[in-house]
Enzyme design. Structure first.
Site, mmCIF file in Angstrom:
data_model
loop_
_atom_site.group_PDB
_atom_site.id
_atom_site.type_symbol
_atom_site.label_atom_id
_atom_site.label_comp_id
_atom_site.label_asym_id
_atom_site.label_seq_id
_atom_site.Cartn_x
_atom_site.Cartn_y
_atom_site.Cartn_z
ATOM 1 N N LYS A 34 0.859 -1.200 0.000
ATOM 2 C CA LYS A 34 0.000 0.000 0.000
ATOM 3 C C LYS A 34 0.882 1.232 0.000
ATOM 4 C CE LYS A 34 -4.458 0.734 0.224
ATOM 5 N NZ LYS A 34 -5.569 -0.185 -0.077
ATOM 6 N N ASP A 62 -6.957 4.062 -4.445
ATOM 7 C CA ASP A 62 -7.617 3.925 -3.145
ATOM 8 C C ASP A 62 -8.274 5.306 -2.942
ATOM 9 O OD1 ASP A 62 -7.634 1.892 -0.712
ATOM 10 O OD2 ASP A 62 -7.442 3.867 0.187
#
Ligand code: GLU
Length: 473
Positions: free
Chosen positions: A133, A173
């Site tokens: 991430k 995201d």
């Protein structure tokens, strides 16, 4: 190793906290999985799952880099400095895979919690993707297109040397959608001097993206919820007077609360409505908009336009047709009645108080569209009150799964139709549900999808790490 399971759990958390001080969200995510896996640890036999857990909870690599980008005010251009993050958490099952978040709340702790969740979510998809991430602090509110492009390009200048189609494949995201991925991919190609589509997913279908990637998280959330409705045969628990018009195993006539108004919320709503459900709320950081009878198709269209084209706030929806705006309130504070809740905004949006409101409002199914939208104490409470709780690692895996399908299409240098992707997505979500359910059932807790999802994801990574010789001296 000596000590009871509880003592070893405490010790793992203490040691991790010592190495990653002040990272609350990361610790919360680790504790949630660790504590939920107790039934697995209690039956570990010859294996050392606890020892493996402490290895898996440590990121393989954390990359931090300086990002400098301009904004353009009336006084001229201004240069800003921020920290870019990429946590390459786990590569046991494939290249690091996970989105980039551009939001004011981003911190190393947030990126680590998201990267940690991503490991198990990605494992559950049964596709060859590890967990990662990234992101940076950035507030897109009020920023022009050029300012967003500047941020994306300068972020990529720091990131490009660390990623690649076989190494690490970022995607979107919160705050990163098709527009941002396009700008970042453009800069990546400039820096590398050659195209390499497989380096990012969530690309536009104009240049290598997969059909249905934008829809995938929301659709997947609804597909897995449908699986749960079928398995637990919820229809028969509905009071007699509510059954009229509610087709068995279907959303028909069911009241659904959705939080958020971004990509996940929008497409979850579209699918719920397509299946006959009533979507009664959306929200953003400034407030919530509700409809007692359920949003109409035209109102949903208006929301899509507002969020994706105008990039405005939900408060700007026209409230003429029975909509009500609640300034500064989250969906979960309002005490609304519902059958199903699909939290799709952000982490920790459902606190214990929100969970109590849901239970009091008759909610019997919670499926998480956002990552870790429920605090740990609220999860514990909800599990005692609702019939179905589907944790994010299972429920929102449709997005990353379709990213993996995008990687496959890019490698094969071909594209699948929307129907093909949708069928694969549906199959993956059905399989995730079946895996989590079966694992939970094997441990005599068929209702416990939190355990089932965490244990199934963990075991996949455990087996790979063990085979790779990472777990023993
Ligand atoms: N950000 C999404 C998630 O939380 C998608 C990541 C991806 O597509 O790589 O799973």
């Amino acid at each position: 190793m000596a000590g009871t399971i509880e003592e070893r759990i405490e010790e793992i958390l203490r040691a991790l906290k010592g190495r990653h001080p002040g990272q609350e969200e990361f610790m919360q995510a680790v504790e949630e999985v660790l504590v939920s896996l107790k039934p697995l640890f209690e039956n570990q036999g010859e294996e050392d799952y606890l020892g493996a857990f402490s290895v898996i909870a440590e990121p393989e690599r954390v990359i931090k880099f300086r990002v400098q980008y301009p904004t353009f005010g009336p006084e001229g251009a201004e240069l800003h400095t921020t920290t870019g993050y990429r946590v390459q958490f786990n590569s046991a099952l494939g290249p690091y895979k996970g989105g980039l978040r551009f939001h004011p709340s981003v911190s190393e702790s947030i990126i680590k919690f998201l990267g940690f969740e991503q490991i198990f979510k990605n494992a559950l998809t049964n596709l060859p993707i590890g967990g990662g991430k990234g992101g940076c602090v950035f507030d897109p509110k009020g920023k022009s297109d050029s300012e967003v492009r500047m941020l994306c390009e300068h972020f990529m200048k720091g990131l490009y040397r660390h990623i690649g189609p076989n190494l690490d494949v970022p995607a979107g995201d919160i705050g990163v959608g098709g527009r941002e991925i396009g700008y970042m991919y453009g800069e990546y190609v400039r820096l590398k001097g050659q195209p390499d589509m497989g380096v990012l997913t969530g690309k536009s279908t104009d240049f290598g993206g997969s059909k249905l990637r934008p829809e995938a998280t929301g659709y997947g959330l609804v597909y897995i919820t449908l699986e749960a409705l079928k398995k637990y045969n919820h229809y028969r628990y509905l009071p007699e007077e509510r059954r009229a018009g509610v087709a068995e195993n279907c959303f028909k006539g069911l009241k659904v609360l959705i939080s958020g108004s971004g990509n996940v919320a929008q497409f979850a709503a579209q699918k719920v409505m397509e299946l006959g459900g009533q979507v009664c709320s959306f929200s953003d950081s400034t407030g919530t908009i509700t409809s007692t009878e359920g949003f109409s198709e035209d109102q949903l269209k208006e929301l899509f336009h507002l969020k994706n084209v105008k990039r405005g706030r939900v408060s700007e929806m026209s409230t003429a047709e029975g909509l009500e705006y609640h300034a500064g309130k989250s969906v979960w504070e309002l005490g609304l009645n519902c059958d199903i809740a699909l939290p799709s905004a952000t982490q920790n949006e459902i606190t214990l108080e929100g969970a109590k409101n849901l239970a009091a409002g008759g909610c019997w199914c919670v499926a998480e569209g956002a990552n870790m939208p429920t605090t740990n104490e609220a999860v514990d409470y909800l599990k005692t009150k609702v019939d179905i709780y589907i944790p994010a690692k299972a429920a929102n895996a449709g997005g990353v799964a379709t990213s993996a399908l995008e990687m496959a299409q890019n490698s094969a240098r071909l594209f699948w139709s929307s129907e093909e992707v949708d069928e694969k997505l549906n199959g993956i979500m059905t399989n995730i549900f079946a895996t989590a359910y079966k694992t939970a059932q094997e441990f005599d807790r068929p209702w416990d999808l939190q355990f089932g999802a965490n244990a199934a994801g963990f075991l996949k990574v455990y087996k790979a790490y063990k085979a790779m010789g990472y777990l023993k001296f």
